[in-house]
Design a protein around this motif. Sequence first.
Motif: not given
Length: 125
Positions: A66-91
């Motif tokens: 349940r982990f997308c390498v590409g999403f990690a690279g561009i700093g986003v996540f989509d767990v519920d059908g809506e793509t959101r930006q990862v805002r926390d630097e540690a995350a």
Amino acid sequence: MEYQPGVCNIGPAQQRRRLLLGVGSLLLAVVTVAAIVAVEWPRWTLILSLFPLYGAAMGYFQYRERFCVGFAGIGVFDVDGETRQVRDEAALAADRRRAVRLNLKSLAVGALGASVVYGASLVLV
């Protein structure tokens, strides 16, 4: 399902897409090997199966974990059908570390698979 940095950054819909990527890449690997054997290219060209085998492993691991390498690279996540930006630097850093590990694992599986294909060609062809 909830976003968990470095653990889970995609939901069921995105997981299905990654599984389809893996299956499609595995089929491409089979076609690649069959084509190389059919046209009698040099045996060493079977190592080219590394690329689709890497894609197959990547698709499977992204689906299973349940982990997308590409999403990690561009700093986003989509767990519920809506793509959101990862805002926390540690995350973001945790996601990117996980992406590197998944890439290395997929590359190792692809290389092992290509080695098996090449080794089998020495015995069978």
